[in-house]
Motif scaffolding. Sequence first.
Motif, PDB file in Angstrom:
ATOM      1  N   TRP A 106       0.795  -1.250  -0.135  1.00 53.85           N
ATOM      2  CA  TRP A 106       0.086   0.051   0.049  1.00 53.85           C
ATOM      3  C   TRP A 106       0.828   1.388  -0.093  1.00 53.85           C
ATOM      4  CZ3 TRP A 106      -4.787  -1.715  -0.922  1.00 53.85           C
ATOM      5  CH2 TRP A 106      -5.036  -2.752  -0.561  1.00 53.85           C
ATOM      6  N   ARG A 107       2.231   1.083  -0.245  1.00 52.64           N
ATOM      7  CA  ARG A 107       3.195   2.321  -0.129  1.00 52.64           C
ATOM      8  C   ARG A 107       2.574   3.338  -1.237  1.00 52.64           C
ATOM      9  NH1 ARG A 107       8.051   4.157  -2.170  1.00 52.64           N
ATOM     10  NH2 ARG A 107       9.314   5.193  -0.949  1.00 52.64           N
ATOM     11  N   ASN A 108       2.071   3.235  -2.070  1.00 50.20           N
ATOM     12  CA  ASN A 108       1.868   4.160  -3.274  1.00 50.20           C
ATOM     13  C   ASN A 108       0.521   4.730  -2.668  1.00 50.20           C
ATOM     14  OD1 ASN A 108       4.100   3.647  -4.784  1.00 50.20           O
ATOM     15  ND2 ASN A 108       2.993   2.349  -6.106  1.00 50.20           N
ATOM     16  N   GLU A 109      -0.393   3.852  -2.069  1.00 52.54           N
ATOM     17  CA  GLU A 109      -1.580   4.558  -1.755  1.00 52.54           C
ATOM     18  C   GLU A 109      -1.637   5.498  -0.429  1.00 52.54           C
ATOM     19  OE1 GLU A 109      -6.178   3.329  -0.376  1.00 52.54           O
ATOM     20  OE2 GLU A 109      -4.671   1.723  -1.122  1.00 52.54           O
ATOM     21  N   VAL A 110      -0.457   5.280   0.502  1.00 50.36           N
ATOM     22  CA  VAL A 110      -0.385   6.011   1.591  1.00 50.36           C
ATOM     23  C   VAL A 110       0.321   7.278   1.096  1.00 50.36           C
ATOM     24  CG1 VAL A 110       1.043   6.123   3.599  1.00 50.36           C
ATOM     25  CG2 VAL A 110      -0.125   3.922   3.088  1.00 50.36           C
ATOM     26  N   LEU A 111       1.172   7.296   0.023  1.00 43.28           N
ATOM     27  CA  LEU A 111       1.880   8.272  -0.131  1.00 43.28           C
ATOM     28  C   LEU A 111       0.830   9.608  -1.074  1.00 43.28           C
ATOM     29  CD1 LEU A 111       5.124   7.102  -1.875  1.00 43.28           C
ATOM     30  CD2 LEU A 111       5.000   8.124   0.218  1.00 43.28           C
ATOM     31  N   ASP A 112       0.056   8.869  -1.698  1.00 41.40           N
ATOM     32  CA  ASP A 112      -1.246   9.663  -2.201  1.00 41.40           C
ATOM     33  C   ASP A 112      -2.048  10.076  -1.051  1.00 41.40           C
ATOM     34  OD1 ASP A 112      -0.421   8.978  -4.650  1.00 41.40           O
ATOM     35  OD2 ASP A 112      -1.664   7.385  -5.065  1.00 41.40           O
ATOM     36  N   THR A 113      -2.176   9.465  -0.215  1.00 45.12           N
ATOM     37  CA  THR A 113      -3.469  10.042   1.166  1.00 45.12           C
ATOM     38  C   THR A 113      -2.443  11.088   1.796  1.00 45.12           C
ATOM     39  OG1 THR A 113      -3.989   7.773   1.388  1.00 45.12           O
ATOM     40  CG2 THR A 113      -4.319   9.193   3.205  1.00 45.12           C
ATOM     41  N   ILE A 114      -1.100  10.915   2.142  1.00 45.57           N
ATOM     42  CA  ILE A 114      -0.369  12.037   2.788  1.00 45.57           C
ATOM     43  C   ILE A 114      -0.443  13.229   1.819  1.00 45.57           C
ATOM     44  CG2 ILE A 114       1.939  12.561   3.410  1.00 45.57           C
ATOM     45  CD1 ILE A 114       2.496   9.824   4.245  1.00 45.57           C
ATOM     46  N   ARG A 115      -0.267  13.243   0.546  1.00 44.35           N
ATOM     47  CA  ARG A 115      -0.150  14.334  -0.340  1.00 44.35           C
ATOM     48  C   ARG A 115      -1.686  15.257  -0.254  1.00 44.35           C
ATOM     49  NH1 ARG A 115       1.356  12.131  -4.086  1.00 44.35           N
ATOM     50  NH2 ARG A 115      -0.344  11.222  -5.292  1.00 44.35           N
ATOM     51  N   ASP A 116      -2.709  14.260  -0.335  1.00 38.61           N
ATOM     52  CA  ASP A 116      -3.911  14.762  -0.352  1.00 38.61           C
ATOM     53  C   ASP A 116      -4.443  15.388   1.126  1.00 38.61           C
ATOM     54  OD1 ASP A 116      -4.473  13.619  -2.686  1.00 38.61           O
ATOM     55  OD2 ASP A 116      -5.447  11.780  -2.010  1.00 38.61           O
ATOM     56  N   MET A 117      -3.920  14.862   2.183  1.00 38.02           N
ATOM     57  CA  MET A 117      -4.047  15.314   3.520  1.00 38.02           C
ATOM     58  C   MET A 117      -3.200  16.786   3.510  1.00 38.02           C
ATOM     59  SD  MET A 117      -6.107  13.976   5.376  1.00 38.02           S
ATOM     60  CE  MET A 117      -5.766  14.826   7.028  1.00 38.02           C
ATOM     61  N   GLY A 118      -2.040  16.760   2.957  1.00 36.00           N
ATOM     62  CA  GLY A 118      -1.407  18.074   3.123  1.00 36.00           C
ATOM     63  C   GLY A 118      -1.870  19.225   2.450  1.00 36.00           C
ATOM     64  N   GLN A 119      -2.787  18.770   1.359  1.00 34.34           N
ATOM     65  CA  GLN A 119      -3.439  19.984   0.694  1.00 34.34           C
ATOM     66  C   GLN A 119      -4.601  20.347   1.271  1.00 34.34           C
ATOM     67  OE1 GLN A 119      -4.569  18.409  -3.170  1.00 34.34           O
ATOM     68  NE2 GLN A 119      -2.256  18.226  -3.735  1.00 34.34           N
ATOM     69  N   LEU A 120      -5.323  19.356   2.057  1.00 33.76           N
ATOM     70  CA  LEU A 120      -6.445  19.679   2.895  1.00 33.76           C
ATOM     71  C   LEU A 120      -6.000  20.549   3.925  1.00 33.76           C
ATOM     72  CD1 LEU A 120      -9.397  19.272   3.338  1.00 33.76           C
ATOM     73  CD2 LEU A 120      -8.789  17.083   4.650  1.00 33.76           C
ATOM     74  N   LEU A 121      -4.974  20.098   4.934  1.00 34.23           N
ATOM     75  CA  LEU A 121      -4.317  21.022   6.014  1.00 34.23           C
ATOM     76  C   LEU A 121      -4.037  22.374   5.431  1.00 34.23           C
ATOM     77  CD1 LEU A 121      -2.393  18.185   7.719  1.00 34.23           C
ATOM     78  CD2 LEU A 121      -4.456  19.334   8.339  1.00 34.23           C
ATOM     79  N   ALA A 122      -3.421  22.393   4.414  1.00 37.29           N
ATOM     80  CA  ALA A 122      -3.212  23.800   3.771  1.00 37.29           C
ATOM     81  C   ALA A 122      -4.310  24.907   3.615  1.00 37.29           C
ATOM     82  CB  ALA A 122      -2.450  23.745   2.413  1.00 37.29           C
ATOM     83  N   ARG A 123      -5.372  24.183   3.141  1.00 32.04           N
ATOM     84  CA  ARG A 123      -6.436  25.044   2.727  1.00 32.04           C
ATOM     85  C   ARG A 123      -7.292  25.383   4.228  1.00 32.04           C
ATOM     86  NH1 ARG A 123     -10.681  22.612  -1.395  1.00 32.04           N
ATOM     87  NH2 ARG A 123     -11.578  24.565  -0.645  1.00 32.04           N
ATOM     88  N   ALA A 124      -7.029  24.161   5.260  1.00 37.78           N
ATOM     89  CA  ALA A 124      -7.992  24.504   6.416  1.00 37.78           C
ATOM     90  C   ALA A 124      -7.144  25.558   7.171  1.00 37.78           C
ATOM     91  CB  ALA A 124      -7.949  23.236   7.332  1.00 37.78           C
ATOM     92  N   ARG A 125      -6.070  25.568   7.152  1.00 40.63           N
ATOM     93  CA  ARG A 125      -5.047  26.886   7.965  1.00 40.63           C
ATOM     94  C   ARG A 125      -5.418  28.001   7.581  1.00 40.63           C
ATOM     95  NH1 ARG A 125       1.104  25.946   7.704  1.00 40.63           N
ATOM     96  NH2 ARG A 125       0.395  23.823   8.490  1.00 40.63           N
ATOM     97  N   LYS A 126      -6.010  28.263   6.451  1.00 40.21           N
ATOM     98  CA  LYS A 126      -6.357  29.630   6.003  1.00 40.21           C
ATOM     99  C   LYS A 126      -7.778  29.879   6.402  1.00 40.21           C
ATOM    100  CE  LYS A 126      -3.827  29.267   1.626  1.00 40.21           C
ATOM    101  NZ  LYS A 126      -4.124  29.408   0.106  1.00 40.21           N
ATOM    102  N   GLN A 127      -8.568  28.850   6.933  1.00 44.50           N
ATOM    103  CA  GLN A 127      -9.939  29.293   7.396  1.00 44.50           C
ATOM    104  C   GLN A 127      -9.936  29.294   8.945  1.00 44.50           C
ATOM    105  OE1 GLN A 127     -12.613  26.946   5.230  1.00 44.50           O
ATOM    106  NE2 GLN A 127     -11.734  27.321   3.205  1.00 44.50           N
ATOM    107  N   LEU A 128      -9.174  28.588   9.583  1.00 41.51           N
ATOM    108  CA  LEU A 128      -9.337  28.324  11.097  1.00 41.51           C
ATOM    109  C   LEU A 128      -8.567  29.385  12.006  1.00 41.51           C
ATOM    110  CD1 LEU A 128      -8.637  24.528  11.412  1.00 41.51           C
ATOM    111  CD2 LEU A 128     -11.067  25.645  11.503  1.00 41.51           C
ATOM    112  N   TYR A 129      -8.995  29.547  13.243  1.00 39.27           N
ATOM    113  CA  TYR A 129      -8.190  30.474  14.049  1.00 39.27           C
ATOM    114  C   TYR A 129      -6.896  29.861  14.311  1.00 39.27           C
ATOM    115  CZ  TYR A 129     -12.543  33.377  14.057  1.00 39.27           C
ATOM    116  OH  TYR A 129     -13.345  34.089  13.650  1.00 39.27           O
TER     117      TYR A 129
END
Length: 606
Positions: free
Chosen positions: A197-220
């Motif tokens: 599952w290594r490739n899938e985990v890497l994809d998940t980490i990349r997706d989570m990074g993008q999600l956290l980057a967007r959330a950081r702009k909206q949260l206090y």
Amino acid sequence: MARRVEGRNRFRDFFLCSLPVAFIMAFLYVLVSSSIFGFYAPHIHSPFDNKESNFIDKNLGWREKAALESFPSLFSKEASMLDALNGTATTSDSDTFSIDAIRKKEPSLSWRVEDEVESSEDKMVNNFGHGTWTREGGGQVLNDTPEKLYQRRMRQERREKRAKDLMKKDNHQALEKAAIQRSRSIDSVAPGNYSIWRNEVLDTIRDMGQLLARARKQLYDCNLVTNKLRAMLQTAEEELVSTQTHTTFLNQLASKSIPHAIHCLTMTLNLEYSLLPAPMRHFPRMENLENPDLYHYALFSDNVLAASVVVNSTVTNANDPSLHVFHIVTDKLNFGAMSMWFLLNPPKEATVHVQRFEDFSWLNSSYSPVLRQLESEAMKKFYFKTERSESAESGAENLKYRYPKYLSMLNHLRFYIPKIFPKLDKILFLDDDVVVQKDLAPLWSVDLKGKVNGAVETCGVTFHRLKAYLNFSDQHVSEKFDPEYCGWAYGMNIFDLKEWRKHNITETYHFWQNLNENRTLWKLGTLPPGLITFYNLTLPLQKKWHLLGLGYNREIDVKKIERSAVIHFNGHSKPWTELGISKYQPYWTKYTNLEHPYISSCRLLE
């Protein structure tokens, strides 16, 4: 010997004669067998007709077997493949997986055999189980069956369609949600299968990074949120404390206020007493008031209804009511009401006498320190003019010490009992918030063993000891008393007045009351000075005689209540108020005639 030679000659002759015949029979057998085999060869069944054949078992994998089992119509007819090879098979266009249907959908593929003319550049490789397919033009060999080639093409089309859907902008939010769902499943991957599952985990980490980057702009900022929550929590705690303080203040105020119904009853009785002729104001059996052989009770109260319950319950449970005498002392405001009630409702054969303490000529400020203190400016300032009594926040802590009852001399008359009843040797003191459930006559037979006071102890492991009532930081207290000395209860006390006079109990009370003029030894009340005054002069009684707590404790066992001689409603929840504990009130209302015209007209407990 001659016979042996003759036998051998006969055998040789037989063998030589039969040998030509054997050759002829062998030749005929071969000829017949060849004829039979050649006749049945065109009608041999295809091995595809039998799914259990060794041919399939040896040349097909599990996927091919599953495909053949799922599509039995492909090879259900006898010799279908042989007929197809000979060019005699007919297929329907409706058969999706027939050879003709596959040819129509995929022109680049064709089935070639040795006996047919080649129609394209595709060729069949011989000596392979299902035939070997070649793609037109490329010459690339794909060792697979027609149905597998069709399935492969359908899978490719689905991948292309899914890729086009994923590229659409409308699916952007769906991709984010999918990334979040995929991130939640990372922990469920088996530790030993990480490489899978290594490739899938890497994809998940990349997706989570993008999600956290967007959330950081909206949260206090986290620190800001934490500080805000702490401030909200502190505010809520302060509001809770304030609410509890107000609740305590209002509960104490309600418990110390006179209910409207009792005030109504008092006013009505006062009016009736004022209209009563003087000759009718006398109580019967006045000769019993100083008879030392009778059972005398002292009751100091300004509550008409409460006093009536004490007297009525005591007489109802007495074996001989005629032997009981009740000495009731009240103030001038309630004297008419108290007298009128017992004149209208005499307690059977028992004796009742009502007095007002203002008629005691000996009770004055020069004799009584507590009366002098109650009339002082300092005491009036403490009760009426200090800031502590102006608000709930500042006044609730000490409100219980500013109980109006403490301002009344009625609360302190218990220290002057021998002075009030000089002809009596023994008397039972009762509070006006008790109910008597047993005959109390046996208390006069209790040997106090030289003690002055007989009372039920209230001390437990760590509470109701002397240190809880007195200020042991004061030298006068710490040098004279043991802080672990067990406390006892006021409310039902049997006093030996002979021993009282012998030990000068009233003078001892005056001594300590003078020392506490500034309220440095104890707060206001009668229990602390009582514990000092009767120190080492109190005999513990059995607990069955006196049960406390019905004015605040909601967890008292019913059986314990029923077997107690006296139950005490000490606390804020008095039974004649709306604050009374409902499950305990029947023990009090049992001795109240709620249908009495005066009580019903004032709507008591409605």
